[in-house]
Design a protein around this motif. Structure first.
Motif, PDB file in Angstrom:
ATOM      1  N   ALA A 122       4.150 -91.649 -41.235  1.00 31.18           N
ATOM      2  CA  ALA A 122       2.940 -91.613 -42.054  1.00 31.18           C
ATOM      3  C   ALA A 122       3.000 -92.710 -43.106  1.00 31.18           C
ATOM      4  O   ALA A 122       4.045 -92.935 -43.714  1.00 31.18           O
ATOM      5  CB  ALA A 122       2.804 -90.255 -42.722  1.00 31.18           C
ATOM      6  N   TYR A 123       1.895 -93.383 -43.283  1.00 24.33           N
ATOM      7  CA  TYR A 123       1.820 -94.433 -44.287  1.00 24.33           C
ATOM      8  C   TYR A 123       1.026 -93.928 -45.468  1.00 24.33           C
ATOM      9  O   TYR A 123       0.058 -93.187 -45.313  1.00 24.33           O
ATOM     10  CB  TYR A 123       1.146 -95.683 -43.716  1.00 24.33           C
ATOM     11  CG  TYR A 123       1.982 -96.365 -42.675  1.00 24.33           C
ATOM     12  CD1 TYR A 123       2.978 -97.252 -43.047  1.00 24.33           C
ATOM     13  CD2 TYR A 123       1.780 -96.112 -41.326  1.00 24.33           C
ATOM     14  CE1 TYR A 123       3.754 -97.874 -42.090  1.00 24.33           C
ATOM     15  CE2 TYR A 123       2.545 -96.733 -40.362  1.00 24.33           C
ATOM     16  CZ  TYR A 123       3.534 -97.618 -40.754  1.00 24.33           C
ATOM     17  OH  TYR A 123       4.295 -98.235 -39.806  1.00 24.33           O
ATOM     18  N   ARG A 124       1.445 -94.346 -46.640  1.00 26.47           N
ATOM     19  CA  ARG A 124       0.706 -93.998 -47.845  1.00 26.47           C
ATOM     20  C   ARG A 124      -0.038 -95.222 -48.334  1.00 26.47           C
ATOM     21  O   ARG A 124       0.465 -96.341 -48.270  1.00 26.47           O
ATOM     22  CB  ARG A 124       1.658 -93.506 -48.935  1.00 26.47           C
ATOM     23  CG  ARG A 124       2.323 -92.212 -48.578  1.00 26.47           C
ATOM     24  CD  ARG A 124       3.088 -91.622 -49.703  1.00 26.47           C
ATOM     25  NE  ARG A 124       3.953 -92.618 -50.350  1.00 26.47           N
ATOM     26  CZ  ARG A 124       4.686 -92.352 -51.409  1.00 26.47           C
ATOM     27  NH1 ARG A 124       4.681 -91.154 -51.943  1.00 26.47           N
ATOM     28  NH2 ARG A 124       5.434 -93.280 -51.954  1.00 26.47           N
ATOM     29  N   THR A 125      -1.227 -95.010 -48.809  1.00 26.85           N
ATOM     30  CA  THR A 125      -2.015 -96.100 -49.359  1.00 26.85           C
ATOM     31  C   THR A 125      -1.718 -96.216 -50.843  1.00 26.85           C
ATOM     32  O   THR A 125      -1.743 -95.222 -51.575  1.00 26.85           O
ATOM     33  CB  THR A 125      -3.519 -95.836 -49.164  1.00 26.85           C
ATOM     34  OG1 THR A 125      -3.772 -95.705 -47.764  1.00 26.85           O
ATOM     35  CG2 THR A 125      -4.350 -96.960 -49.737  1.00 26.85           C
ATOM     36  N   PHE A 126      -1.409 -97.401 -51.269  1.00 25.80           N
ATOM     37  CA  PHE A 126      -1.163 -97.661 -52.681  1.00 25.80           C
ATOM     38  C   PHE A 126      -2.298 -98.523 -53.202  1.00 25.80           C
ATOM     39  O   PHE A 126      -2.582 -99.590 -52.654  1.00 25.80           O
ATOM     40  CB  PHE A 126       0.170 -98.381 -52.879  1.00 25.80           C
ATOM     41  CG  PHE A 126       0.438 -98.760 -54.310  1.00 25.80           C
ATOM     42  CD1 PHE A 126       0.803 -97.801 -55.236  1.00 25.80           C
ATOM     43  CD2 PHE A 126       0.306-100.065 -54.728  1.00 25.80           C
ATOM     44  CE1 PHE A 126       1.047 -98.138 -56.557  1.00 25.80           C
ATOM     45  CE2 PHE A 126       0.541-100.421 -56.049  1.00 25.80           C
ATOM     46  CZ  PHE A 126       0.915 -99.449 -56.960  1.00 25.80           C
ATOM     47  N   VAL A 127      -2.940 -98.064 -54.254  1.00 25.50           N
ATOM     48  CA  VAL A 127      -4.003 -98.830 -54.884  1.00 25.50           C
ATOM     49  C   VAL A 127      -3.456 -99.341 -56.214  1.00 25.50           C
ATOM     50  O   VAL A 127      -3.129 -98.559 -57.102  1.00 25.50           O
ATOM     51  CB  VAL A 127      -5.265 -97.970 -55.109  1.00 25.50           C
ATOM     52  CG1 VAL A 127      -6.330 -98.773 -55.829  1.00 25.50           C
ATOM     53  CG2 VAL A 127      -5.784 -97.441 -53.789  1.00 25.50           C
TER      54      VAL A 127
END
Length: 124
Positions: free
Chosen positions: A2-7
């Motif tokens: 699973a990839y996490r989105t970093f803003v």
């Protein structure tokens, strides 16, 4: 996997396209108590009686209705005065990264842009 989105948050001074050499474009200032949490790029007015900055308020009659600077970095002045840096003159800024008062009218925004231009703060 699973990839996490970093803003990434807007960085201090990210609204600047260019500024004068050295520190000529910036001033040390005070954001007045009660101004709340203000993000980088907030358009500010200066209360004439105190010399302190607050977020632009076109309905005020204290000096806060005149756009006079832009907040350089995030500052939280909810409960006390806070020292801050402002861009007060001689700068080109990214118009889409400026933070305006909620619900500002097109006329008030145009007036504020003109007020910033008096200090040679030019929106691009």
């Amino acid at each position: 996997m699973a990839y996490r989105t970093f803003v990434e948050p807007v960085r201090a001074g990210a609204f600047l396209r260019s500024q004068g050499p050295g520190d000529i474009s910036r001033d040390n200032a005070v954001l007045a108590s009660g101004a709340g949490a203000c993000p980088t790029g907030t358009v500010l007015g200066r209360v004439m009686a105190t010399g302190k900055y607050v977020p632009l308020d076109p309905a005020a009659a204290t000096g806060a209705e005149v756009a006079s600077a832009i907040l350089f970095r995030d500052v939280d002045a909810t409960s006390s005065d806070v020292p801050c840096g402002v861009v007060a003159r001689l700068a080109e800024v990214k118009a889409d990264l400026l933070v305006w008062p909620a619900g500002i009218s097109p006329e008030d925004k145009a007036a504020a842009i003109g007020q910033l231009a008096v200090n040679f703060i030019i929106l691009r």
